[in-house]
Every structure is written in C-alpha cells, then in structure tokens.
Design an enzyme around this catalytic site. Sequence first.
Site, PDB file in Angstrom:
ATOM      1  N   ASP A 100       1.496  -8.430  -4.988  1.00 32.31           N
ATOM      2  CA  ASP A 100       1.871  -7.553  -3.882  1.00 32.31           C
ATOM      3  C   ASP A 100       0.672  -7.435  -2.933  1.00 32.31           C
ATOM      4  O   ASP A 100      -0.437  -7.898  -3.215  1.00 32.31           O
ATOM      5  CB  ASP A 100       2.355  -6.185  -4.381  1.00 32.31           C
TER       6      ASP A 100
HETATM    7  C1  BGC Z   1       5.340  -3.826  -0.692  1.00 31.49           C
HETATM    8  C2  BGC Z   1       6.227  -5.019  -1.005  1.00 31.49           C
HETATM    9  C3  BGC Z   1       6.409  -5.854   0.240  1.00 31.49           C
HETATM   10  C4  BGC Z   1       5.050  -6.270   0.756  1.00 31.49           C
HETATM   11  C5  BGC Z   1       5.095  -7.175   1.965  1.00 31.49           C
HETATM   12  C6  BGC Z   1       4.063  -4.228   0.023  1.00 31.49           C
HETATM   13  O1  BGC Z   1       3.354  -3.131   0.467  1.00 31.49           O
HETATM   14  O2  BGC Z   1       5.047  -3.150  -1.898  1.00 31.49           O
HETATM   15  O3  BGC Z   1       7.441  -4.598  -1.511  1.00 31.49           O
HETATM   16  O4  BGC Z   1       7.222  -6.957  -0.022  1.00 31.49           O
HETATM   17  O5  BGC Z   1       4.302  -5.110   1.085  1.00 31.49           O
HETATM   18  O6  BGC Z   1       5.414  -6.508   3.110  1.00 31.49           O
END
Ligand code: BGC
Length: 714
Positions: free
Chosen positions: A259
Amino acid sequence: MNKDRINSILKNMSLEDKARQLTQINADFVKSDVKADATGTSDDLKLTHGDIYGAGSVLNFGGADDALAVRQKYISQSQNKIPLVMMQDVIHGYRTIYPIPLAVGCSFDLQLAEDCAYIAAVEAKYNGVDVTFSPMVDLARDARWGRVMESTGEDHYLNGEFGKAFIRGYHRGGIGCCVKHFAGYGAAEAGRDYNTTDISERSLKEYYLYAYRECLKEQPELVMTSFNLLNGVPVNADSRLLLDILRGEMGFDGVVVSDYGAVNEMIMHGYAADKRECARTAANNEIDLEMMSSTYVHNLPGLVKSGEVSEEKINKMTERMLALKEKLGLFDNPLNATDEQKAAEADGCAAHRGVARRAAEKSCVLLKNNGVLPLNTSVNAAYIGPFAEEKSILGAWACAGRADEAVSIAEGVEKLLCRKPVVVKGCGRGLFDSDDSGFDGAVKAAAGADVIVACIGEYAHFSGESASRADIRVPGVQIKLLKRLKELNKPLVSVVFGGRPLVLTDVEKLSDAVLYVWQPGSEGGSAIANLIYGRANPSGKLVASFPRSVGQCPVYYNHFRTGRPKGQDTLEGTVYTSGYIDELNAPLYPFGYGLSYSRFEYSGFGLSSGVMRRGDKITARVTVENKSGTDGEEVVQLYICDKFASAVRPVKELKAFKKIYIPAGGKVLAEFEITEDTLAFYTANGSYEAESGDFDIMAGGDSVNVLTERLKLI
Ligand code: BGC
C-alpha cells in the site's frame, strides 16, 4: 503468455532497471518531471530522471488524454521502453458512480454487483486505466472505522461472494484488478484507521483470510498488502503471511503490491531501522511492487550485491511485473489505445446511469415504516434538511465522478412529480455545526406540508480512508432539527445518508419511517424519489449491524456465546452476566434486516432429513409468501449454528442466501442444499471438517427472525 518475450527483456535488464520496474510512483512524477514527492507520505522519494522513466507503474492520473500523454512521455524518455502499467482507485465507478460498496452489499444481488463493476471497468478502460485497486474485501466489524464504506460488511462469506462478483465485472469490462488489503486491516483497534490489529490464528484463518481465498479463484492480477501491524509485525514484514500463506497455501503467483508508502512505514512502526532494511524485508517477502516509496530503487541493487536479497528473487519479482504487462497486452499496445471519443461516449452514458440507479434502489434499506411510505404523489411533502439539495452524495473514492452530475433528492423528486417540491435546508451538515438559525424557516415550511421528509445524515467525506469517527451519530445540529420537526406532529420520514452504520437511536424514535440511503452515487436522488413514491420497492438488507450506541462497537451478528449469557433485548439480569448496565446487547438493527412495501411471511420450514450421514446432501426448504398487494423482492437467508464443537462456533453463520422476486399474493419455495462442507470449520486440531453432532439450521428474512430445524450429523 509470451514467455520468450519476457525472458529476453529480463536478460537485458540491469539490477537498477529491475529495482525501478518494481517501483510504482504517482503519475505526476512523469507529467511534471518532479523529483520529490509532495503527497505527504513518510518517504521523500528523491528520484532521478532514470528512476522516473524506468518505474514499472504509475498510479492516479486524470483521464484518457492525461493517460496517453503520460504513456507517450514515459516511452519517449525511457531507456528500455518497457510499457507502463497504469493503476487507479476505481472503487465504485469511474465517472458514473454507483453506491459505495457497503451499500452494494446490501443489495444481496451478486449479478448487480458484477454489472456495477463492469460499467466501472468500461469507463475506466477508455480513460486509460489498466488496473483498478479494487475489490476491497477487508472484514469490517467496527462502524467507527472510516473504511467500512469500502467493504461489503461484517460477514466474511458475503465479502467473498461480492469480491468475486466485482472481479468478474472488472474482467468482463477489460481491466485488471487488485484485491486488498491483505490482511487484517479491517480489525484496526478502536476503529482508528491504520491502527494496530491483533487477530488470533483461528480468526485470521477463518474470518479475515476467507474472502481473499475466495477471490483468488477468480484470478485477480494483484493483491495489495495492508498498512497495519498484525500481531506485532508490520504486514509487509510478515513472511508467514506473505510467503507461507499467500504464495504457498493460497498459491498466488500474481503481483503483490504494497500500500501507499507502506514499505517505508516499517521504520515508523519501529520494525526497520532504515530504508535499506525496509527494502530488504519487503523484497525478501516478495512484495513485487513498492507503491510510493523509494526504498527499492535506492537499495535493491546494493542488497543483491551484498547477498542480502538473492538475484533470483529479484528476477522472479520482475518477471511477475512483466507477465502482468504481457497479460494486459501492453507490450503489443504500449499506449493502450486510450480513446477520448469512446471515453466521452461511455462516461455517464444513459445505460451506465441506469445501472447506477438500479443499484441505488436495491441498496437503500428501509429501516422503519409505520405505513407512511410509500407516499402518494398527490401528497404535499416538504423536503427539509441539509441533504435535500445536496449533490455531494457520491461517497469517498468517487474517482472521476462529479458531484455536479449527481441527482439530488430535490431534483429526483421534481423529475418524478413534474413539479418542484418544497425544499428548505434548515441547517448545515458539519461535524461541529451549532448554528440553528435556519430552524425557524424550516419549521415554518414544514408546517404547511402534509408529510415532512427530513433529509439528514453523514456527509460523503466523513467516511473513507483516514475518516474514522469516535461519535457515529448523525452529526452537528441535525437531530436538534429533527426534534423541532417532530413537534409539528405530522408524519415524519427520515432519509438518512451515511458511509457507515450510524447510531440512529434518536432518529428511530423521532421518525415514522427511516430510509437509509448510504452514499448512493450519481443517480441517488432518482433512486430515492422512486423509493419514496413507490415506483421502486425497497429490497436492501443490512450487511452490517447498526449499533444503538457507539459503546457497543464492534457489534456483529456472528459472535460467540459466553459462559454467562444475557438476553439480547433486556437490561434485566445484568449482574454477573455478559452485558452492559446501561445498554442492551442487541444492535438497533440487526444484520440481514430490511423492510419492504411488500409483507413476506415464512412458513413450512423443513429439512429433507433430520439426520445427515457423511457425504449426504440435505435440502432445506422454506415457503415465502407475499401477503401484500405489492410485488417485491425478498432476501431469504440460511444460517447454521453448530451447537457444541471442539472449538466453539458462533451463534449464527450465514451460509447461503437467495434474492427472490415474489409477485403480490404470490408464494415461492426457496431451497438450499446443505452438505458436509456447509457444516465444516477449522476444528481444535486445525483440520477443516464437519464434526458430528447437532446443528440448528435457520431460515428467515433477517438474522434474528428465523425458523429453526435441528439437523444431526452422524
Ligand atoms: C489506500 C489504498 C489505495 C492506495 C492508492 C492507499 O492510501 O489504502 O486502498 O489503493 O492508497 O491510492
């Protein structure tokens, strides 16, 4: 899969090339040649020109022309000309926004969920998206957590079924997808986003990993790891979870992406001392793609040279990235035929808006109705409250959705009635609003109406990532407004928006009818108008229990018994039993619950046999009759309870459901098959099997009101 092409590319890549290929950066780096990140992650991402134009993937960009420009610029600057794979959070629609996933879950309609994902994929594909970071299948039991809105609720079985449906839709629409967040993220302590999780081995296996295991059957291209600490170790450092379970037991050989900034966050967690250690840990756990931190580009080549990460491992990870690009057709079409014209035609087209409206109609849940709904179109109704004209009803993660294209309640009602309804805002919708100066005007307008429709609730951005709440009542002065409206002694309907199960104890008391509409998306107002005036019949059922007070959180239907049980619906007998001295145990509205304008009656529940031998198939049958004059759909639910087991079982477990259309006065026989597998669980010795003994088999229209039969497994 053209393996030769992958091998020949891999052969010509330096270690530096490979480390870059395993890195994902924001599209802004390519667009504006920025060298440092300004998005506020823990890593400052100091990248060179070579790092940027060698990165394997970019995320978050703005549409067809933007995507094309990024790809063109990247290819022109890149040395090895490996195409970019472009990823985006297409969570509940691209431009046409359908209800938040938690709401879609309440439809109990898997085909609808697939159709929703399909329209999202079609729009996203024309806008340059290769892969969406969806579905999110985290088990979410705590309404305080802001990200409950992205999940399909508190039941792992449902999460698995919906996850698979979303994946089928994305694939049918021609894009890749990413199951997230592996694992345990939904168990954040106290519902605080990014917080620690502590999950027992049994719970992890049985509840928190279940939906991932199911989703992998539909072959998603990626799995995303989560931010959290799990049982004392940051997930990205957990080799048992990532290697033994995900790669080993689950057999996942696609791309694992971290993530956002999470690899680097191992430092903040107090696990890794520096970025080098972050890179070594993540790479050794085969996190193939590092999202938005730069520990790989800065450290992997050195780590391979020092022998701390094997070159073989780096090759395997790079190969997975290249295989993803091959699968998505990017080598043959590196600019990926993004097509502005087609995007313009697809974005928000009538067919897609139709799916979004249907989804909203089927996911709103009628929580209370003393007969006031549906309204007759001739009734003089006043729409009062901050959400009557609100167009920001798309919910968090609305991607390219536009609030100005959303249909508000007032607009939906006007379209349906062919006249403008009376609309007064009355107050704001802020968390800390105290201004009640608009109350008098609102009450005056309401006094002239036959029915008051209070349009209240939680604003779209009060749930979602980093939007956890400690007080989950309807915010600000809205309840105060509702109380003033109640004093008029007129039928009062509350239409409540929310990105989570809110505490509705006051709303329930003050209202004659309560329609919970979640964050309903682009067609929200049309769907709500259709439901209010009976053009559509509510059929949504809750996939998350609604607490009476925040102190009950986490409250969920499939809990265990205790050695000192206490009735669900009483304050009596509190001493030395498991309960509260100031609150009931039962939630305000239970899992599976939702009313309809039809009246369904269950009868004749029976099993083809009360005794089951191993290998047998038993059929459970129940008759559901529509005793009303209104056609409707009912979600018939099948639960089990294993009465005594080597590791005790929950009071109820949802095992199957059927959403059935039953015409007015009609009757259907719903049938469910029960096999040994239906009764199986992870026993005390760790095996997955059904234990002999007694089971309650239950059928009903929610998790509380059920008919029960006994089954004995011998
Ligand atoms: C979130 C994810 C997301 C990613 C990309 C993160 O902060 O937890 O779910 O896909 O950002 O935007």
